[in-house]
Design a protein around this motif. Sequence first.
Motif, short mmCIF file in Angstrom:
data_model
loop_
_atom_site.label_atom_id
_atom_site.label_comp_id
_atom_site.label_asym_id
_atom_site.label_seq_id
_atom_site.Cartn_x
_atom_site.Cartn_y
_atom_site.Cartn_z
N VAL A 44 16.73 19.78 11.19
CA VAL A 44 17.37 20.76 10.32
C VAL A 44 16.80 22.16 10.53
N GLN A 45 15.50 22.23 10.78
CA GLN A 45 14.85 23.53 10.95
C GLN A 45 14.86 24.02 12.40
N GLY A 46 15.32 23.16 13.32
CA GLY A 46 15.39 23.57 14.72
C GLY A 46 14.04 23.72 15.38
N THR A 47 13.10 22.86 15.00
CA THR A 47 11.75 22.91 15.59
C THR A 47 11.46 21.57 16.25
N ARG A 48 10.62 21.59 17.31
CA ARG A 48 10.28 20.35 18.01
C ARG A 48 8.80 20.35 18.39
N PRO A 49 7.91 20.15 17.42
CA PRO A 49 6.48 20.14 17.74
C PRO A 49 6.03 18.86 18.44
N ALA B 280 1.53 29.75 5.52
CA ALA B 280 2.92 29.88 5.94
C ALA B 280 3.56 31.13 5.34
N ALA B 281 3.26 31.39 4.06
CA ALA B 281 3.80 32.59 3.41
C ALA B 281 3.27 33.86 4.08
N ARG B 282 1.99 33.85 4.44
CA ARG B 282 1.40 35.01 5.12
C ARG B 282 2.04 35.22 6.49
N GLU C 277 10.82 32.39 11.49
CA GLU C 277 10.78 31.37 12.54
C GLU C 277 9.36 30.92 12.86
N PRO C 278 8.39 31.85 13.02
CA PRO C 278 7.01 31.39 13.23
C PRO C 278 6.47 30.59 12.05
N ALA C 279 6.88 30.96 10.81
CA ALA C 279 6.42 30.22 9.64
C ALA C 279 6.97 28.80 9.65
N LEU C 280 8.25 28.63 10.04
CA LEU C 280 8.83 27.30 10.15
C LEU C 280 8.11 26.48 11.22
N ALA C 281 7.78 27.12 12.34
CA ALA C 281 7.04 26.42 13.40
C ALA C 281 5.67 25.97 12.90
N PHE C 282 5.03 26.81 12.10
CA PHE C 282 3.73 26.46 11.53
C PHE C 282 3.86 25.24 10.60
N ARG C 283 4.89 25.25 9.75
CA ARG C 283 5.11 24.12 8.84
C ARG C 283 5.41 22.84 9.62
N ALA C 284 6.20 22.97 10.68
CA ALA C 284 6.54 21.80 11.49
C ALA C 284 5.29 21.22 12.16
N CYS C 285 4.40 22.10 12.61
CA CYS C 285 3.15 21.62 13.22
C CYS C 285 2.27 20.93 12.18
N THR D 272 0.85 -1.19 0.00
CA THR D 272 0.00 0.00 0.00
C THR D 272 0.88 1.24 0.00
N LEU D 273 0.62 2.16 -0.92
CA LEU D 273 1.36 3.42 -0.97
C LEU D 273 0.87 4.33 0.16
N ARG D 274 1.82 4.81 0.96
CA ARG D 274 1.49 5.74 2.05
C ARG D 274 2.39 6.97 1.93
N LYS D 275 1.87 8.11 2.30
CA LYS D 275 2.66 9.34 2.23
C LYS D 275 2.15 10.36 3.23
N VAL D 276 3.07 10.93 3.98
CA VAL D 276 2.73 12.05 4.86
C VAL D 276 2.75 13.31 4.00
N SER D 277 1.58 13.88 3.77
CA SER D 277 1.45 15.03 2.86
C SER D 277 0.88 16.23 3.61
N PRO D 278 1.74 16.99 4.26
CA PRO D 278 1.24 18.09 5.10
C PRO D 278 1.02 19.40 4.38
N PHE D 279 1.63 19.59 3.20
CA PHE D 279 1.69 20.92 2.62
C PHE D 279 0.71 21.11 1.47
N SER D 280 -0.52 21.38 1.82
CA SER D 280 -1.53 21.73 0.82
C SER D 280 -1.30 23.17 0.36
N ALA D 281 -2.03 23.57 -0.66
CA ALA D 281 -1.92 24.96 -1.13
C ALA D 281 -2.30 25.94 -0.02
#
Length: 200
Positions: free
Chosen positions: A105-110, A54-56, A64-72, A39-48
């Motif tokens: 690598v991004q220094g985040t720990r959610p 994150a850009a906003r 740094e807050p944007a990286l934390a948002f992406r990590a979450c 079965t193909l599985r993929k963690v796909s967190p980054f929708s449009a």
Amino acid sequence: MVTTAVVPRKSGTIIEVVGIDGSGKSTVVAALVAELHGTLRKVSPFSATIHATAARIESSIGEEPALAFRACAIAEALIGEAADAKQGPQIFDRYIEAAKMFFSVQGTRPLSDSVLDALPQPDLVVLLEIDVELAMTRRLRPSHASPSAEQSYLRSCADYFRRKAQSSPWSVVDASQSLDVVVGLAAAHARSVAADASVS
């Protein structure tokens, strides 16, 4: 930081394929799914929507807050995918080890180590190792606006994976070889692990 979680018992063999962008993960995973009838599985967190948010965040309050948002977003997608247990071989195009790489690598720990350790763990991690410059010619799309920033990021990711592979029982495949060779090597490792799991 999240410190507790309730997760399901693992029901099938888990094989995680990792590597930097351009290493051929999606192609190898598709081949392993066919080879192992998995079965193909993929963690796909980054929708449009996640990318736009994150850009906003980055433009209004900083990187740094944007990286934390992406990590979450990765943490949420990771736990959701882990909870969706399947029977038989499960071939992940990125999973726990890829998430750990991003957090490091991004220094985040959610997520705490105890939560990550409580998730169903891979029976095999296949690292597709490739030179950063070659990977940049192969990847589908750039991950950074600046080529130098992307190169630096990919090098950090590659260094993390290399260090982790040296201290872990991972299968390392030279992804600069022909696709047939790469798939053949990855499939041989995966078949061995799947066979051992079926016997036990």
